[in-house]
Each structure stands twice: as structure tokens, then as C-alpha cells.
Design an enzyme around this catalytic site. Structure first.
Site, PDB file in Angstrom:
ATOM      1  N   ASP A  78     -43.705 -17.684 -10.353  1.00 37.95           N
ATOM      2  CA  ASP A  78     -44.768 -16.727 -10.671  1.00 37.95           C
ATOM      3  C   ASP A  78     -44.395 -15.784 -11.810  1.00 37.95           C
ATOM      4  O   ASP A  78     -45.171 -14.916 -12.176  1.00 37.95           O
ATOM      5  CB  ASP A  78     -45.197 -15.929  -9.430  1.00 37.95           C
ATOM      6  CG  ASP A  78     -44.042 -15.319  -8.673  1.00 37.95           C
ATOM      7  OD1 ASP A  78     -42.922 -15.297  -9.214  1.00 37.95           O
ATOM      8  OD2 ASP A  78     -44.262 -14.861  -7.537  1.00 37.95           O
ATOM      9  N   TRP A  79     -43.188 -15.976 -12.395  1.00 35.55           N
ATOM     10  CA  TRP A  79     -42.795 -15.160 -13.544  1.00 35.55           C
ATOM     11  C   TRP A  79     -42.437 -16.022 -14.761  1.00 35.55           C
ATOM     12  O   TRP A  79     -41.943 -15.510 -15.756  1.00 35.55           O
ATOM     13  CB  TRP A  79     -41.587 -14.276 -13.204  1.00 35.55           C
ATOM     14  CG  TRP A  79     -40.582 -14.970 -12.340  1.00 35.55           C
ATOM     15  CD1 TRP A  79     -40.415 -14.832 -10.999  1.00 35.55           C
ATOM     16  CD2 TRP A  79     -39.618 -15.969 -12.748  1.00 35.55           C
ATOM     17  NE1 TRP A  79     -39.427 -15.668 -10.542  1.00 35.55           N
ATOM     18  CE2 TRP A  79     -38.911 -16.376 -11.589  1.00 35.55           C
ATOM     19  CE3 TRP A  79     -39.286 -16.551 -13.969  1.00 35.55           C
ATOM     20  CZ2 TRP A  79     -37.902 -17.332 -11.627  1.00 35.55           C
ATOM     21  CZ3 TRP A  79     -38.286 -17.511 -14.005  1.00 35.55           C
ATOM     22  CH2 TRP A  79     -37.608 -17.885 -12.843  1.00 35.55           C
ATOM     23  N   ASN A 321     -32.047 -18.008  -0.633  1.00 36.19           N
ATOM     24  CA  ASN A 321     -33.024 -16.936  -0.785  1.00 36.19           C
ATOM     25  C   ASN A 321     -34.274 -17.246   0.036  1.00 36.19           C
ATOM     26  O   ASN A 321     -34.964 -18.236  -0.240  1.00 36.19           O
ATOM     27  CB  ASN A 321     -33.411 -16.765  -2.256  1.00 36.19           C
ATOM     28  CG  ASN A 321     -34.519 -15.741  -2.447  1.00 36.19           C
ATOM     29  OD1 ASN A 321     -34.304 -14.553  -2.340  1.00 36.19           O
ATOM     30  ND2 ASN A 321     -35.737 -16.222  -2.716  1.00 36.19           N
ATOM     31  N   GLU A 322     -34.505 -16.465   1.075  1.00 38.73           N
ATOM     32  CA  GLU A 322     -35.745 -16.431   1.858  1.00 38.73           C
ATOM     33  C   GLU A 322     -36.005 -17.670   2.705  1.00 38.73           C
ATOM     34  O   GLU A 322     -37.103 -17.827   3.248  1.00 38.73           O
ATOM     35  CB  GLU A 322     -36.959 -16.161   0.942  1.00 38.73           C
ATOM     36  CG  GLU A 322     -36.877 -14.817   0.247  1.00 38.73           C
ATOM     37  CD  GLU A 322     -38.107 -14.464  -0.570  1.00 38.73           C
ATOM     38  OE1 GLU A 322     -38.326 -13.272  -0.810  1.00 38.73           O
ATOM     39  OE2 GLU A 322     -38.837 -15.393  -0.980  1.00 38.73           O
ATOM     40  N   GLU A 419     -34.904  -6.599  -2.156  1.00 30.68           N
ATOM     41  CA  GLU A 419     -35.900  -7.144  -3.083  1.00 30.68           C
ATOM     42  C   GLU A 419     -37.217  -6.411  -2.908  1.00 30.68           C
ATOM     43  O   GLU A 419     -37.732  -6.302  -1.793  1.00 30.68           O
ATOM     44  CB  GLU A 419     -36.089  -8.651  -2.863  1.00 30.68           C
ATOM     45  CG  GLU A 419     -36.954  -9.305  -3.938  1.00 30.68           C
ATOM     46  CD  GLU A 419     -37.061 -10.814  -3.750  1.00 30.68           C
ATOM     47  OE1 GLU A 419     -36.095 -11.419  -3.239  1.00 30.68           O
ATOM     48  OE2 GLU A 419     -38.107 -11.385  -4.112  1.00 30.68           O
TER      49      GLU A 419
END
Length: 742
Positions: A78-79, A321-322, A419
Site C-alpha cells: 500500500d506504499w 511481521n503480523e 507500529e
């Protein structure tokens, strides 16, 4: 046609590259010197991703993991855009030897309890044709020390404990000393190898700095879409990391959806005192556990830990991550009957393999299985907690784009905020080279295409509209540039409010929650010209957020908030000193304070947040002439007996869109050349919030920007990154304040 992959919609135009197969060929002649060696190796440092290698028509190897020496955000996030790189993304070379070669030198700290001193454990990784007896000499000139050992050179690892050394400390907490270690190997008095490396030793228990100094920093994503093809990547890398330090940060998290960074990244972090939270490259997905995949992961983990563990900047390893959160909160709609299998696979990959291997290779650092996680509580629950976001434990990721970001009550009072963040658009000078006139409106196809976060453009405008008037210029270009500006104002103020909440929560526990000892916002940098959560634009230009971070991450800083219509101000300090508070109350219409309030001197212990001021808003305003919430605002600063300590902060008593008396300040500027930089002296007719200086495409950095101007005159410096002149800067300089956009 513009060939620049970043131009307009070229990320779509170039997608055909990823849909084809590619063959890299070369022809070389093996020298006579190499051909007589007993062992010759063909080394590929990085192949992305699935490929085969043949030499003279004979298959010699296959690849299936870009993180191994012999992928993830390349497909967009998304970036960032979708630019799947493939093929050779690191070097290829021949290595040859007769007896042995030294493949790698690693060093980790050892603490000798008996003598209460630090020593270095040096680990040599050797590739040998056969076992050979010989002699090792290790020397450190800075310690005037040399040690010699008789040894057997066996294939594999050799470990040696030696030398008492000074410790490495993070930025703002001490020095980052290093030693030059020379290693020479001899056989029958003949030198068979010699190498020199830097040795730095991380302080005892890597999380100790987290206890004695607040961890302040942010995430780093990829530094380039094409890592080894970018011109002067080392220059931009040093600039980005120096920018983090200059904004009073002491930590970065290398995110698990990108790549393990190049050696230069960690070397610069070592030099600058930046602590690195190092993810392994697993993020936001469920991964397979077939035997072949597990084997390549094991190779990846061993290679990366052996490569990186000598860097004292790395303070913690994290498995993913996550992914614990993804399982716990069912991101992927896993059927209930399949859930036990997914949990077993998760434990097999991250606990039974990655965690175990890391702890075998490096006993000097802690290992987190995931982030966010409840840590020991997650382990008690079988490594996947019911709620990995529980603020009572571990670390928390938190995003909310709809709730009012000025309301601190919406934020989790967590142990560690690992985060969080808000989006903004980059400046027009960053967008202009990759766009054309028809793209320069907030509703254009271009702005929609560049936004990869669902509803992101609308969310920014809605959040900004809670507290600010939106741009209403009749000129389309001005309305567009003003909109870019207001998204940066919104982002900076939102992240400021959230970070200040985390910093003031470090010394208190409320309902079992608090003692927040770290804040890492998402994210440091951009990899293309687009909206994102970054505080630094593509090309290195600081957004307003990064200038704000200089203040809200300062070692000494006051923060204010309201609770039950009472103003409370905390002194936050990483240092131990006596401090007092000065509060200035300004009218929106005047540049002189309406009144000034002072607190008595108070000892603020190091590594603490202490309330130094508390007063109902009504009584505060009653003592300041005709002030109301709508007509006045506050600035405040900490002082000792002789001078101001830390930056000045501000507190708005109402949303700026409701402020009465706020008018256009008509700011003028005079640019002058100094010995090492340029100065810009500003003159304002009235109070001006969020004053933004921009010099277009002239690269450089202001000493301060995006500030609240409550004085008639203010001077800031500009450090240019290329030759320029007073005339060019004067012609390029634009000044925008909040009242100038409507």
C-alpha cells in the site's frame, strides 16, 4: 515515451517484464592461476528467485530463495508500486583456493562473571579442502594486543574468546567505539590468509538500553526498488539514516516484507548508534511448511544471522511481521476445521525452525517470534494468543484513520508501540517530474493510481477536515499544492499527538497498562513518488512530520493534554535535572503573549515523564484577560536556572478551523549566505501556524520547518545538497501557512 519506470503509469506499462522468463549469459576464460587450484567455487550472492544455473551446458544448481546466498513487496504494497525484480540482484564471482579460505568472520559479546568484564568471541567460518594444522594470529592495534593460537583448520566454525573491550551504546546514550581486528592464518610459517574487520561490542543484554532510554524511531522499508542498480545508493542511504539520527531517533525496524539490507546499512547504523530491530523476511501471510521450503528457510536464516550478528546495532531478531495477529484475528478466513493445522505450521516454521536456529547461531540477543505479540503470554497460549494486540503485554500495532487523531483517548496505552502512523502526500516538487499538468488535481487518475491504500485519499481529507479548513483556491494548481500541504499538516499533527501520548505514558501504569518504553512509527522513507506513511519523501526531502519528530523525540520535551477540561503538562526527560515550566498564552491576533505562567523548579529524574503543571482551562483563561478557547492558544517550554531546555511545544485550545482572529500573516523572507549554509529570515504580521518553507527542486534541509510562528521575526538555516545561490533560493522559495490556503 518516457522510459522512467516512475513516470505516471509506467509501473503498469512495465508489468510485462515480470511475466516473461529471462536468461543471463556471459563468457569468461578461467585463468591459469585459478585452473590449478584444488577447489573452485562459482558464487551467486543473490538470485531472484526461481532459476537454474548451467556452466558449459551442464546444470550445476537451482535457486528458489532470493534471500539466500547460493520476495515479497516487489509485487506492490500500500506504499509502493509493483516492480517484481528478477534475476541477478547481487554479484557473481569465482573463488578458488588450495588449502582453505576464510569465508566469514563474526564477533559477539561475552560477559565474564568471574572477572566482571566484557570480552569478544570471534567466530571464523572456514571452507577447507581438508583438515590442516596451522597457526592463527589475532591482533587489535587499539588495544596494543596480539594473541596467537595453534589450531586445526577444520571445515566449519572455529570460535575464539579474546580481548577486553569497551561497549557500544545507542545514539544519545554513549559512544560507539570500534576496534580493527586483524586475523592471519599460517601453515608451515607461510601466510595462507589475512583479513581485517571492525569489531564493536553490544552492551550487555541488548534490551538494557530499552529500559534506561526510551526507544524512539520508525520503520524502514526497502531503500530502493532496484537495490543494486540505484545510482549513489550509498549516498542516499547515509542521508536517510543520518536524517533519522538528526530527528533524535535511536532505533529502526527492518520490516519483514522487504529484504535483508546490504552490509553498508548495518555499518552505518553501527557508526551512528541506531538500534536495529531485524525482522526475518516473513510478513502478513501464511507460509508453507513443506520439506523443501523449510530447508531453504533454514539456509536463509543461518546465512543471514552469520552475516549480521557482528553488528552491535542489531538488538533483537523477530521471526515475522503480523503473522501471529493474522492467525489470531483470522485475516484469511481460515475454516475452523483447518485452524489447528495452520497453527501447527506456524509453530513449526517460526518456533521449531527459525527461533531454534537463531538461538543456536547467536546467544547474545533476544528473539521475538512475531510482532505484534504478547511475548511470554503468547507462548503460554501456544504461540498464537487470543489477542496479540493486548496492551497489557509485549508490543502493539495500532492504526485508526477515522477516529479523531487529536483525541489521545483513542490510543492504546501499550508497553511498546511498535507500529502506527498516518498517510500524507509528498510535495509538489517531488511529484512534478513524474507527472503532467492533467495529473495535478486531487481527483485525477494519477492521484488515484498512486494511492494503493484503500480509501486513503479520502481518509486524509476527512481527517484533515476535523480540525482544518480545506483548500478552496480557484486556481487548480494552487488548490492541488495546498491540498498536498494540508495532508502533511494533518499527518504531522496526528503522529505528534500519538507519539506524545506514548512518551508521557512511560512512567505510569493505569489499570495495568502503561510503562510505554518505545515508539516506532511507520515509516521512514518512500520508494516512489506517491502518498504513504513516510516522513521522508522519495529523494530525501523531509516532510513536515520529520521536522516535528526532531521535537517530539527530543531528549527533553514538554507535552500537554486535556483531561476533564483540565490542562496537564508533563516534562519528559531522558536526563536527570531540575526543570521548571514556562507557559505563554497568545491571542490569535497578537504576537505578544497575553500572559505568562511559571511553575516552580522540580527535579525530573532521568528516563521519566513527570506532571509539572495542572490547572483547569477555565481558571487559566480567566487569569489571562479576555482569552477564550476560540481566541487564544498556548506555547510552553522547559527551563533550568539559566536557559531553555529542549524545544518549545504548543497546545491548541480549539480546532484551528474554529479559531477567532487567525488571519493571513503576510510572511516575507530574506535569504543570506553564511559560511556553511544559507539563512532565511522571516517577518510575520501575525500568529502563523504550520509555517512551511519550500525551495522546490533545490535539494537540502531546513533547520526547522512547519513551525508555529508567534514572533515577528524568526531565522532558520538551509543546508543545500548541491551548489546554489541566494538568487536561486530567493526565486524558488515559497512560504505557506495555515491561513494561506483558504
Amino acid at each position: 515515451m518516457q522510459l522512467d519506470p516512475y513516470f505516471r503509469f509506467n509501473d503498469v506499462s512495465y508489468r510485462w517484464i515480470a511475466l516473461d522468463n529471462w536468461t543471463y549469459t556471459t563468457t569468461f576464460t578461467l585463468s591459469a592461476e585459478l585452473s590449478v587450484k584444488q577447489k573452485v567455487l562459482l558464487v551467486f550472492d543473490g538470485v531472484d528467485t526461481v532459476g537454474s544455473v548451467s556452466l558449459n551446458g551442464i546444470a550445476v544448481g537451482k535457486t528458489n530463495n532470493m534471500f539466500c546466498r547460493h520476495e515479497q513487496s516487489s509485487f506492490s504494497w500500500d506504499w509502493g508500486p509493483s516492480f517484481p525484480t528478477m534475476g541477478l540482484w547481487k554479484g557473481v564471482r569465482l573463488e578458488a583456493f588450495d588449502i582453505l579460505q576464510l569465508v566469514q568472520v563474526s564477533s559477539v559479546p561475552l560477559y565474564n562473571d568471574a572477572f566482571s568484564q566484557w570480552r569478544v568471541q570471534v567466530e571464523l567460518l572456514i571452507d577447507a579442502v581438508q583438515t590442516a594444522r596451522g597457526q592463527l594470529t589475532l591482533s587489535i592495534p587499539e588495544l596494543d594486543s596480539e594473541q596467537t593460537f595453534q589450531t586445526h583448520f577444520n571445515p566449519g566454525k572455529t570460535k575464539i574468546s579474546l580481548f577486553q573491550v569497551k561497549l557500544w551504546w545507542p545514539n544519545g546514550h554513549g559512544e560507539q567505539p570500534f576496534y580493527r581486528l586483524t586475523i592471519r592464518g599460517f601453515q608451515d610459517e607461510f601466510l595462507i590468509f589475512s583479513t581485517e574487520s571492525k569489531v564493536r561490542v553490544l552492551t550487555y543484554i541488548p534490551l538494557l538500553p530499552l529500559v534506561c532510554r526510551y526507544v524512539s524511531g520508525l520503520f524502514s522499508i526497502l531503500f530502493s526498488l532496484m537495490p543494486d542498480l540505484s545510482a549513489c545508493l550509498s549516498c542516499s542511504l547515509k542521508n536517510l539514516l543520518q536524517s533519522a539520527v538528526d530527528a533524535n531517533m535511536n532505533a529502526l525496524r527492518v520490516w519483514g516484507g522487504g529484504v535483508y539490507e546490504q552490509d553498508l546499512f548495518y555499518e552505518i547504523c553501527d557508526e551512528l548508534g541506531i538500534m536495529v530491530w531485524q525482522d526475518f523476511m516473513f510478513a502478513c501471510a501464511m507460509y508453507p511448511t513443506e520439506t523443501d521450503f523449510i530447508q531453504t528457510v533454514r539456509e536463509e536464516v543461518v546465512q543471514q544471522v552469520q552475516r549480521l550478528k557482528s553488528h552491535p546495532s542489531i538488538i533483537i531478531w523477530s521471526g515475522n511481521n503480523e503473522n501471529e495477529a493474522a492467525l489470531a484475528t483470522d485475516w484469511f478466513d481460515i475454516p475452523a476445521s483447518q485452524r489447528p493445522k495452520y497453527i501447527r505450521d506456524y509453530v513449526m516454521l517460526y518456533v521449531d525452525n527459525i527461533k531454534k536456529l537463531v538461538q543456536e547461531e547467536d546467544q547474545s540477543r533476544p528473539f521475538l517470534v512475531s510482532s505484534p505479540t504478547n511475548g511470554a503470554e503468547s507462548e503460554q497460549e501456544g504461540w498464537v494468543a487470543e489477542n496479540p494486540y493486548d496492551p497489557h503485554y509485549g508490543d502493539v500495532h495500532f492504526y485508526s484513520y477515522i477516529l479523531d487523531c487529536w483525541d489521545w483517548r483513542t490510543f492504546p496505552r501499550t508497553r511498546f508501540a511498535s507500529e502506527y502512523g498516518f498517510q500524507s502526500w509528498p510535495s509538489f516538487s517531488t511529484l512534478q517530474p513524474v507527472s503532467i499538468k492533467e495529473d495535478w488535481s486531487y481527483g485525477s487518475n494519477f492521484t488515484s493510481h498512486r494511492q494503493h491504500h484503500e480509501d486513503g485519499n479520502q481518509q486524509m481529507i476527512l481527517q484533515a477536515a476535523l480540525h482544518f479548513h480545506l483548500p478552496n483556491a480557484t486556481d487548480p494548481l494552487k488548490r492541488f499544492t495546498d491540498t498536498l500541504y494540508i495532508t502533511q499538516v494533518m499527518q504531522a499533527q496526528c503522529v505528534k499527538t500519538q507519539t506524545e501520548f506514548y512518551r508521557r505514558s512511560r512512567s505510569e501504569i493505569i489499570e495495568g497498562k502503561g510503562h510505554t518504553m518505545g515508539a516506532l512509527y511507520w515509516q521512514l522513507n518512500d520508494i516512489w513518488q506517491a502518498p504513504s506513511w513516510s516522513s521522508i519523501e522519495f529523494g530525501g526531502k523531509w516532510k513536515m512530520l520529520h521536522y516535528f519528530a526532531q521535537s517530539f523525540f527530543a531528549a527533553v520535551f514538554p507535552v500537554a493534554f486535556e483531561e476533564d477540561d483540565t490542562l496537564v503538562i508533563y516534562a519528559i526527560s531522558d536526563l536527570s535535572r531540575d526543570l521548571k515550566l514556562r507557559v505563554n498564552v497568545f491571542s490569535w491576533t497578537e504576537l505578544d503573549p497575553v500572559c505568562t505562567l511559571n511553575s516552580s523548579m522540580l527535579l525530573v529524574p532521568g528516563a521519566s515523564a513527570v506532571a509539572v503543571f495542572k490547572q483547569p482551562i477555565a481558571s487559566l483563561l480567566a487569569g489571562c484577560g479576555n482569552c477564550t478557547r476560540l481566541t487564544c492558544l498556548l506555547t510552553f517550554q522547559l527551563e533550568d536556572d539559566s536557559s531553555q531546555q529542549g524545544p518549545t511545544n504548543h497546545h491548541f485550545l480549539c480546532s484551528p478551523k474554529d479559531a477567532q482572529g487567525l488571519r493571513r500573516p503576510n510572511i516575507t523572507a530574506k535569504v543570506e549566505e553564511k559560511k556553511t549554509c544559507f539563512s532565511v529570515t522571516l517577518h510575520s504580521d501575525s500568529v502563523a501556524p504550520f509555517v512551511w518553507l519550500d525551495v522546490g527542486n533545490i535539494p537540502g534541509r531546513f533547520s526547522s520547518n512547519g513551525f508555529l510562528m508567534v514572533s515577528r521575526n524568526r531565522t532558520v538555516d538551509f543546508n543545500a545538497w548541491r551548489p546554489t545561490s541566494v538568487a536561486e533560493l530567493t526565486a524558488s522559495l515559497t512560504i505557506t501557512s495555515l491561513r494561506d490556503i483558504y
